[in-house]
Design a protein around this motif. Structure first.
Motif, PDB file in Angstrom:
ATOM      1  N   SER A   1      44.802  45.491  42.805  1.00 15.18           N
ATOM      2  CA  SER A   1      44.816  44.384  43.726  1.00 15.18           C
ATOM      3  C   SER A   1      45.906  44.617  44.582  1.00 15.18           C
ATOM      4  CB  SER A   1      44.672  42.964  43.023  1.00 15.18           C
ATOM      5  OG  SER A   1      44.650  42.026  43.636  1.00 15.18           O
ATOM      6  N   SER A   2      45.800  43.772  45.699  1.00 19.16           N
ATOM      7  CA  SER A   2      46.845  43.414  46.442  1.00 19.16           C
ATOM      8  C   SER A   2      47.716  42.305  45.717  1.00 19.16           C
ATOM      9  CB  SER A   2      46.867  43.072  47.864  1.00 19.16           C
ATOM     10  OG  SER A   2      45.981  41.949  47.819  1.00 19.16           O
ATOM     11  N   GLY A   3      48.856  42.101  46.430  1.00 19.38           N
ATOM     12  CA  GLY A   3      49.730  41.210  45.641  1.00 19.38           C
ATOM     13  C   GLY A   3      50.353  42.390  44.340  1.00 19.38           C
ATOM     14  N   THR A   4      50.645  43.390  44.691  1.00 22.29           N
ATOM     15  CA  THR A   4      51.108  44.590  43.811  1.00 22.29           C
ATOM     16  C   THR A   4      52.559  44.628  43.920  1.00 22.29           C
ATOM     17  OG1 THR A   4      50.646  45.959  45.564  1.00 22.29           O
ATOM     18  CG2 THR A   4      48.720  45.720  44.014  1.00 22.29           C
TER      19      THR A   4
ATOM     20  N   GLN B   1      28.757  48.478  42.724  1.00 21.91           N
ATOM     21  CA  GLN B   1      29.801  47.773  41.937  1.00 21.91           C
ATOM     22  C   GLN B   1      31.244  48.106  42.895  1.00 21.91           C
ATOM     23  OE1 GLN B   1      30.274  49.218  38.046  1.00 21.91           O
ATOM     24  NE2 GLN B   1      28.180  48.400  37.422  1.00 21.91           N
ATOM     25  N   PRO B   2      31.440  47.083  43.674  1.00 21.33           N
ATOM     26  CA  PRO B   2      32.498  47.459  44.555  1.00 21.33           C
ATOM     27  C   PRO B   2      33.804  47.428  43.899  1.00 21.33           C
ATOM     28  CG  PRO B   2      31.139  45.641  45.402  1.00 21.33           C
ATOM     29  CD  PRO B   2      30.597  46.014  44.061  1.00 21.33           C
ATOM     30  N   THR B   3      34.967  48.368  44.425  1.00 23.30           N
ATOM     31  CA  THR B   3      36.147  48.647  43.733  1.00 23.30           C
ATOM     32  C   THR B   3      37.157  48.280  44.832  1.00 23.30           C
ATOM     33  OG1 THR B   3      35.897  50.961  44.044  1.00 23.30           O
ATOM     34  CG2 THR B   3      35.464  49.941  41.803  1.00 23.30           C
ATOM     35  N   GLN B   4      38.231  48.137  44.346  1.00 16.46           N
ATOM     36  CA  GLN B   4      39.380  47.794  45.420  1.00 16.46           C
ATOM     37  C   GLN B   4      40.819  48.729  45.126  1.00 16.46           C
ATOM     38  OE1 GLN B   4      41.508  43.888  44.839  1.00 16.46           O
ATOM     39  NE2 GLN B   4      40.439  43.226  46.597  1.00 16.46           N
ATOM     40  N   LEU B   5      41.476  48.942  46.263  1.00 17.38           N
ATOM     41  CA  LEU B   5      42.541  49.737  45.986  1.00 17.38           C
ATOM     42  C   LEU B   5      43.370  49.295  47.031  1.00 17.38           C
ATOM     43  CD1 LEU B   5      43.809  52.279  44.659  1.00 17.38           C
ATOM     44  CD2 LEU B   5      42.821  53.548  46.526  1.00 17.38           C
ATOM     45  N   SER B   6      44.824  48.854  46.716  1.00 15.78           N
ATOM     46  CA  SER B   6      45.949  48.420  47.421  1.00 15.78           C
ATOM     47  C   SER B   6      47.006  49.200  47.412  1.00 15.78           C
ATOM     48  CB  SER B   6      46.119  46.957  47.031  1.00 15.78           C
ATOM     49  OG  SER B   6      45.191  45.926  47.124  1.00 15.78           O
TER      50      SER B   6
ATOM     51  N   ASP C   1      52.928  50.709  31.393  1.00 14.45           N
ATOM     52  CA  ASP C   1      54.036  50.135  32.109  1.00 14.45           C
ATOM     53  C   ASP C   1      54.027  50.463  33.429  1.00 14.45           C
ATOM     54  OD1 ASP C   1      56.683  48.680  32.399  1.00 14.45           O
ATOM     55  OD2 ASP C   1      57.535  50.726  32.735  1.00 14.45           O
ATOM     56  N   ILE C   2      53.601  51.801  33.700  1.00 15.93           N
ATOM     57  CA  ILE C   2      53.674  52.507  35.079  1.00 15.93           C
ATOM     58  C   ILE C   2      52.353  51.925  35.788  1.00 15.93           C
ATOM     59  CG2 ILE C   2      53.119  54.527  36.447  1.00 15.93           C
ATOM     60  CD1 ILE C   2      55.973  54.591  35.521  1.00 15.93           C
ATOM     61  N   TYR C   3      51.285  51.800  35.303  1.00 18.29           N
ATOM     62  CA  TYR C   3      50.098  51.195  35.850  1.00 18.29           C
ATOM     63  C   TYR C   3      50.192  49.399  36.327  1.00 18.29           C
ATOM     64  CZ  TYR C   3      45.212  50.412  36.870  1.00 18.29           C
ATOM     65  OH  TYR C   3      43.943  50.113  37.514  1.00 18.29           O
ATOM     66  N   ASP C   4      50.921  48.900  35.297  1.00 18.11           N
ATOM     67  CA  ASP C   4      51.569  47.554  35.649  1.00 18.11           C
ATOM     68  C   ASP C   4      52.138  47.280  36.724  1.00 18.11           C
ATOM     69  OD1 ASP C   4      51.465  44.787  35.185  1.00 18.11           O
ATOM     70  OD2 ASP C   4      53.426  45.073  33.810  1.00 18.11           O
TER      71      ASP C   4
ATOM     72  N   GLY D   1      50.486  47.433  39.921  1.00 20.86           N
ATOM     73  CA  GLY D   1      49.824  46.473  40.331  1.00 20.86           C
ATOM     74  C   GLY D   1      48.498  46.609  39.559  1.00 20.86           C
ATOM     75  N   GLY D   2      48.317  47.469  38.639  1.00 23.73           N
ATOM     76  CA  GLY D   2      46.956  47.439  38.032  1.00 23.73           C
ATOM     77  C   GLY D   2      46.468  46.335  37.268  1.00 23.73           C
TER      78      GLY D   2
END
Ligand code: CUA
Length: 261
Positions: free
Chosen positions: A126-129, A199-204, A97-100, A103-104
């Motif tokens: 992702s953004s839109g978090t 393997q690009p990753t993303q952090l918003s 729930d916390i990760y959700d 925005g995870g």
């Protein structure tokens, strides 16, 4: 009752974490408080019982025989299987729930619309978090290598060794490694993301509190892993604008236009 209430008090009132500097941090801290409460109750309960047993059931003078042979206790075994099962299940669901909420679980988007080739994003946040919907996220490319982080702002064509971000505006990092696996970690943001070659990753995230915070590499990446550190500078929006316009390459759009022709 004393144990549970005491553990809850300690979990709520003793804070072991550094200052919170992103929107994600208070969400994470909720989970940490719960885990710390559970840990405190278990620790005090187990150590208390152990010390009690050491004293209460110690060998008295003249006691030479064996202890009573006890074999099995079904209700006790059901009890000590059920309690950890419930606790672990609860912690698992709550962590999800916390990760959700951070925005995870938002599908990974390609926020780098500025000339970035379509490339798969393998993981991250992702953004839109946290605040629903993608809002004007500031794109920054992060390159990790043995043993440094490099930051590139596609919008102003700025390359920097420190990460400068404005307070209150969502930021989307696109992270990729040159050599081995690194991890981008800012304890004050409560965020950590692996940086992987190929393997690009993303952090918003949205920084909230102006200041200077450490960026730490959190994946053993070679002999100088411990020295692979940088700084994130969270500026007031006006100060960040000044920094950005002071460093941006003049008129990047006409430059790309001329190379295209
Ligand atoms: Cu890079 Cu450890």
């Amino acid at each position: 009752m004393v144990l549970v209430l005491g553990g809850m008090w300690i979990g709520q009132n003793i804070n072991l974490l550094p200052i919170d500097a992103s929107v994600n941090a208070p969400i994470y801290d909720e989970l940490f408080q719960v885990l710390f409460t559970i840990g405190t109750i278990l620790f005090i309960g187990i150590i208390g019982l152990l010390v009690f047993s050491l004293v209460r059931f110690r060998r008295r003078p003249g006691q030479l025989g064996d202890g009573i042979a006890i074999e099995g206790n079904l209700p006790l075994e059901i009890f000590w299987t059920a309690v950890p099962a419930v606790v672990v299940l609860f912690v698992g669901l709550y962590s999800y729930d916390i990760y959700d909420r951070m925005g995870g679980m938002v599908p990974l988007a390609h926020d780098h619309s500025a000339g970035m080739a379509e490339q798969r994003i393998w993981g991250g946040i992702s953004s839109g978090t946290v605040e629903s919907g993608i809002v004007d996220a500031l794109p920054i490319d992060v390159t990790a290598m043995q043993f440094a982080f490099l930051f590139h702002y596609p919008d102003g064509d700025i390359t920097a060794g420190e990460l400068h971000v404005p307070a209150g505006r969502p930021v989307t990092l696109r992270l990729e490694a040159k050599d081995v696996i690194h991890a981008f970690w800012v304890p004050e943001f409560r965020l950590k993301q692996d940086v992987i070659p190929g393997q690009p990753t993303q952090l918003s995230f949205t920084p909230t509190r102006p200041g200077r915070y450490p960026i730490v590499c959190a994946e053993l990446c070679g002999p100088y892993h411990g020295g692979m550190r940088s700084t994130v500078v969270v500026d007031e929006p006006e100060a960040w604008d000044t920094w950005f316009s002071g460093n941006a390459k003049p008129d990047p759009t006409s430059e790309t236009a001329s190379t295209n022709t």
